[in-house]
Design a protein around this motif. Structure first.
Motif, mmCIF file in Angstrom:
data_model
loop_
_atom_site.group_PDB
_atom_site.id
_atom_site.type_symbol
_atom_site.label_atom_id
_atom_site.label_comp_id
_atom_site.label_asym_id
_atom_site.label_seq_id
_atom_site.Cartn_x
_atom_site.Cartn_y
_atom_site.Cartn_z
ATOM 1 N N THR A 189 0.838 -1.197 0.000
ATOM 2 C CA THR A 189 0.000 0.000 0.000
ATOM 3 C C THR A 189 0.874 1.248 0.000
ATOM 4 O O THR A 189 1.925 1.269 0.650
ATOM 5 N N SER A 190 0.455 2.277 -0.724
ATOM 6 C CA SER A 190 1.234 3.511 -0.795
ATOM 7 C C SER A 190 1.209 4.236 0.544
ATOM 8 O O SER A 190 0.279 4.085 1.339
ATOM 9 N N GLN A 191 2.248 5.059 0.761
ATOM 10 C CA GLN A 191 2.346 5.796 2.014
ATOM 11 C C GLN A 191 1.153 6.745 2.191
ATOM 12 O O GLN A 191 0.638 6.932 3.292
ATOM 13 N N GLN A 192 0.704 7.318 1.098
ATOM 14 C CA GLN A 192 -0.437 8.233 1.165
ATOM 15 C C GLN A 192 -1.706 7.513 1.631
ATOM 16 O O GLN A 192 -2.448 8.024 2.468
ATOM 17 N N GLN A 193 -1.939 6.308 1.112
ATOM 18 C CA GLN A 193 -3.107 5.530 1.534
ATOM 19 C C GLN A 193 -3.001 5.125 3.003
ATOM 20 O O GLN A 193 -3.982 5.162 3.748
ATOM 21 N N ILE A 194 -1.781 4.727 3.409
ATOM 22 C CA ILE A 194 -1.582 4.309 4.797
ATOM 23 C C ILE A 194 -1.888 5.454 5.750
ATOM 24 O O ILE A 194 -2.623 5.306 6.734
ATOM 25 N N THR A 195 -1.322 6.629 5.443
ATOM 26 C CA THR A 195 -1.539 7.789 6.316
ATOM 27 C C THR A 195 -3.009 8.168 6.376
ATOM 28 O O THR A 195 -3.551 8.452 7.453
ATOM 29 N N ALA A 196 -3.682 8.181 5.231
ATOM 30 C CA ALA A 196 -5.104 8.533 5.201
ATOM 31 C C ALA A 196 -5.936 7.530 6.002
ATOM 32 O O ALA A 196 -6.861 7.906 6.740
ATOM 33 N N CYS A 197 -5.615 6.249 5.869
ATOM 34 C CA CYS A 197 -6.336 5.199 6.599
ATOM 35 C C CYS A 197 -6.169 5.364 8.108
ATOM 36 O O CYS A 197 -7.140 5.352 8.864
ATOM 37 N N ILE A 198 -4.921 5.535 8.553
ATOM 38 C CA ILE A 198 -4.654 5.664 9.989
ATOM 39 C C ILE A 198 -5.270 6.948 10.526
ATOM 40 O O ILE A 198 -5.800 6.983 11.641
ATOM 41 N N ASP A 199 -5.215 8.028 9.744
ATOM 42 C CA ASP A 199 -5.843 9.284 10.174
ATOM 43 C C ASP A 199 -7.333 9.104 10.424
ATOM 44 O O ASP A 199 -7.881 9.607 11.413
ATOM 45 N N ASP A 200 -8.007 8.403 9.509
ATOM 46 C CA ASP A 200 -9.447 8.193 9.661
ATOM 47 C C ASP A 200 -9.759 7.433 10.946
ATOM 48 O O ASP A 200 -10.677 7.789 11.701
ATOM 49 N N LEU A 201 -9.018 6.349 11.196
ATOM 50 C CA LEU A 201 -9.244 5.558 12.405
ATOM 51 C C LEU A 201 -8.903 6.354 13.665
ATOM 52 O O LEU A 201 -9.572 6.231 14.691
#
Length: 827
Positions: A189-201
């Motif tokens: 997974t791209s770093q951008q997707q990872i950051t967005a996912c963790i931010d949401d949670l």
């Protein structure tokens, strides 16, 4: 009682959502020698370093007085933080956040991860809400870790992955869970997707942002409302903060939110929430609107362009206020409920494992000499399956059919078959009637075979078959296409062979000897455990079927498969086929013929008077035929063939309902010039009340949900209530509606009239005045238009003070441009 007490204790002191577990993690990273309990000296050193924060006041004397043992329990530490470590006047959450920050500073250098530090930090804070309290080293159980990973996978749209494959152990430290999540979810997974996912949670589980978006708001200042302004709002369980909209709006909180913040509304358990109608002004028009109030401190209205969006805001706000009254937050409530389920499942699993161990130990000692009666004490409380079936999917599909739903025509055909078999017409089939039916099918069955089929239909062992039992059997074995006759016949043949004494049941010896002879590869412990799951001393054919599809599958399915391969020549083979043929040959309208014949004396019933004229006669046909069985009374009240009843009611057109915009004041409902003020009277019945969405509470079994706190009290309406109060003091008669529910029960014979009304889809307004029988309780759901101005005597009433009442005075057009108040008159 013991389990209930344990659950209550768990709710109070051992729950997730407690961020203070971070302290246990920080200390464990520094002091790994003590791996059982946290060391008091290590905790003391940590708290000494924490005293640099303004929210924390550390006293060595108070610490020593509080903790006298060499180790510290987590729940004792929580109480210590609340009572002694927190600086006076500082919120408990602020102290916890500062301790969490210090813990992270101690931990972050030792974290091993390929993720960015900020992402690891947020995952770590999320995990603090999931870690099991009072564990050292602090751990997350598999159920919680799997749940979090499922949320991550769902957010990343990794739909083909399952968290079941990731966590094999029972519990994990945060570092272990982090490594698994990186390999399983973040590796491709791209770093951008990872950051967005963790931010949401993180925003959901830590910051607890429940809603955000652009709305219009206005505030009440000195009895006047400000102008409507557009604001960007962020909703959490503690506050509603609003910001200017000049910053770039995205799905996240605006950049530099603090500098752009315009104000906030803080929630308390006394906050009032009120749903309002849409707003229509000179410049502004909104479909959805609601009011928030902390009277007398602050009152504001929020308007939203969309009615559905308004309902979503109201739902979240109602949940927040309710959680505040319960001293929790929506996220904490969610985590607590999850944790309770996980703990209950874990306890059940532990109990089952222990039961299995006890069973195996007992069976190894008793072997073949164990008799059922002696085994019964060993296997008490083992009605739950303790051995998972090891059978393949194919036979399992055969032996666990689903009952298909019946259309009316099919049910009537089955009932017609049943009545053919029921020779004496009493609605029950005995063994003789059933045996004669089998002979009529051309089946030359032995008494043993006939009794076996009879008992497999007679599930409650009453020696009589009801229609419901016959229908269930027919649906399960005859109409269900997924169930093959050969499988059922194989089970019957095996059961008959095992039943060596012809009793119709299998005792312990018969069962074990049969299985041992037929399946030499089966271990005796497996055979014994299969029998141990049966709660009775003798196995019926129904019990045998359950064993085949459950705990006995491993030892029984191979026997049945061999029976199916070899084939059978018993007349059992033909039973399902013959029964299916009878069903196909039966016409649905035969039922009417049988019913007419069965009740002919009632259908042709006549009574003549002295002159010979008929004074009483039976109807043209039976309304229904009720066979023996258990029924709800409502099912026996056969009125579905009759048209619905409507109460007498006044019909008024062109009504205008004008609600007041001032809290505590009444609005008005304007009736047209041609309305004569008359309202018809009806004696209340359940069906007539249903016209207005109401009912008698004491004649209903359905459950209802109360959204607000209610109270029940007796009120007495003295003579002159209408004239002396309603008309002279309260501004006149009216009608009302509100969100809370009513219960109204007259305790006096002369109780007056209870008014119910409603708007129809075509715009008409219908009104009825009901007389209620004494001690019959009327249920009026929230939103129903009603009036109690015309009540008399004593009424027991349930009501609430948590929502406003939309009350309107009755206003009548007397001539063009002139109105006056009036009262209903009853006919």
């Amino acid at each position: 009682m013991h389990n209930t007490k344990w659950l209550l204790l768990l709710i109070q002191v051992k729950m997730p959502g407690e961020q203070l577990t971070c302290v246990w993690q920080a200390i464990y990273s520094l002091d790994r020698l003590n791996s059982v309990n946290i060391n008091k000296d290590s905790l003391k050193l940590f708290l000494t370093n924490a005293s640099v924060y303004e929210s924390i006041q550390f006293s060595e004397r108070k610490f020593s007085d509080t903790f006298s043992e060499a180790t510290v329990k987590f729940n004792d530490f929580k109480e210590y933080v609340k009572k002694h470590l927190r600086e006076n006047g500082v919120a408990y959450s602020k102290t916890c956040s500062d301790l969490e920050e210090l813990s992270w500073n101690n931990l972050k250098s030792g974290m091993k991860s390929n993720l960015e530090t900020g992402d690891v930090y947020k995952l770590w804070r999320i995990s603090n809400r999931l870690i099991k309290e009072d564990t050292y080293p602090p751990v997350i159980f598999r159920e919680e870790a799997s749940w979090l990973l499922e949320k991550v996978l769902s957010n990343l749209e990794h739909n083909l992955k399952s968290s079941d494959d990731a966590f094999r152990q029972d519990k994990f430290t945060f570092q272990e869970m982090l490594s698994i999540m990186e390999d399983f979810a973040f590796s491709d997974t791209s770093q951008q997707q990872i950051t967005a996912c963790i931010d949401d949670l993180y925003m959901w589980l830590v910051v607890e942002v429940m809603k955000k978006g652009k709305v219009h708001k206005r505030t009440k200042k000195q009895a006047n409302w400000t102008n409507w302004v557009k604001r960007w709002c962020v909703l959490t369980p503690q506050y509603l903060r609003y910001y200017g909209t000049d910053a770039k709006i995205s799905t996240r909180v605006p950049q530099k939110a603090e500098s752009n913040q315009k104000g906030e509304f803080t929630f308390t358990k006394n906050t009032k929430l009120e749903s309002l109608k849409g707003y229509s002004g000179v410049m502004k028009h909104f479909q959805g609107r609601f009011r928030l109030a902390n009277v007398p401190v602050l009152e504001m209205e929020i308007a939203i362009d969309d009615e559905n969006e308004k309902r979503a805001w109201l739902s979240d706000l109602e949940e927040i206020i309710q959680c505040l009254r319960d001293n929790t937050t929506p996220v904490q409530k969610l985590l607590k409920e999850r944790h309770l389920k996980s703990m209950a499942a874990r306890e059940k699993k532990d109990n089952l494992n222990k039961q299995v161990e006890d069973i195996e130990s007992a069976l190894n000692k008793t072997k073949l000499r164990a008799e059922r009666q002696s085994k019964k004490q060993v296997f008490d409380d083992t009605s739950t399956k303790v051995v998972k079936p090891l059978t393949t999917e194919k036979p399992k599909d055969k032996i666990q059919p689903k009952r298909p739903s019946l259309e009316k025509e099919s049910e009537e055909k089955i009932k017609a078959m049943f009545m053919k078999i029921d020779a004496n017409g009493n609605g029950l089939l005995d063994k003789n009637e059933f045996a004669n039916f089998l002979k009529g099918l051309g089946l030359n069955m032995s008494e043993k075979e006939s009794n076996l089929i009879f008992k497999s239909v007679d599930t409650n062992k009453s020696e009589q078959i009801t229609f419901e039992q016959f229908k269930n059997y027919f649906c399960l074995y005859i109409m269900n296409e997924t169930e093959t006759a050969e499988c059922v016949n194989a089970m019957r043949k095996a059961f008959l062979e095992a039943d060596r004494d012809g009793s119709g049941t299998l005792n312990f010896r018969e069962f074990t000897e049969f299985v041992w002879e037929k399946n030499r590869s089966a271990r005796m412990t497996k055979i014994l455990k299969s029998f141990a799951n049966i709660t009775t001393d003798e196995i019926s054919f129904n019990d045998f079927e359950k064993l085949v599809s459950g705990s006995g599958a491993e030892v029984l399915v191979p026997i049945l498969e061999e029976e199916i391969e070899q084939g059978t020549d018993s007349s059992l083979d033909d039973f399902e086929g013959r029964l299916q043929k009878v069903y196909k040959d039966t016409e649905a309208d035969e039922l009417a013929t049988y019913i007419r014949q069965r009740w002919d004396k009632f259908a042709t019933f006549r009574r003549a008077g002295q002159t010979g004229s008929v004074v009483m006669a039976g109807g043209h046909g039976m309304v229904a035929d009720i066979v023996p069985g258990e029924y709800s009374l409502i099912d026996l009240a056969c009125f579905s063939d009759l048209p619905p009843l409507e109460p007498k009611h006044a019909v008024v057109k062109d009504i205008q309902w004008l609600s007041s915009t001032i809290p505590g004041k009444s609005g008005k409902i304007i009736f047209p010039l041609e309305y004569d003020k008359q309202v018809p009277i009806e004696q209340a019945t359940s069906e007539l009340l249903r016209y207005y969405g109401c009912s008698f509470a004491d004649s209903q079994q359905e459950k209802i949900s109360l959204l607000f706190r209610h109270g029940i009290q007796d009120f007495t309406y003295e003579n002159g209530y209408l004239e002396k109060y309603v008309t002279a003091t309260n501004g006149g008669a009216g009608v009302e509606k509100h969100d809370f529910s009513h219960l109204d029960c007259p305790l006096s014979e002369d109780s007056g009239f209870f008014i119910l009304a409603k708007f129809m889809d075509n715009g008409e307004f219908h009104i009825t005045a009901f007389r209620l029988p004494v001690r019959h309780t009327l249920y009026v759901p929230g939103g129903v238009i009603h009036c109690n101005d015309y009540l008399k005597g004593t009424w027991r009433t349930m009501l609430s003070d948590e929502t406003d009442i939309d009350h309107v005075h009755l206003t009548h057009v007397v001539e063009e441009g002139q109105e006056e108040k009036f009262r209903f008159q009853f006919t």
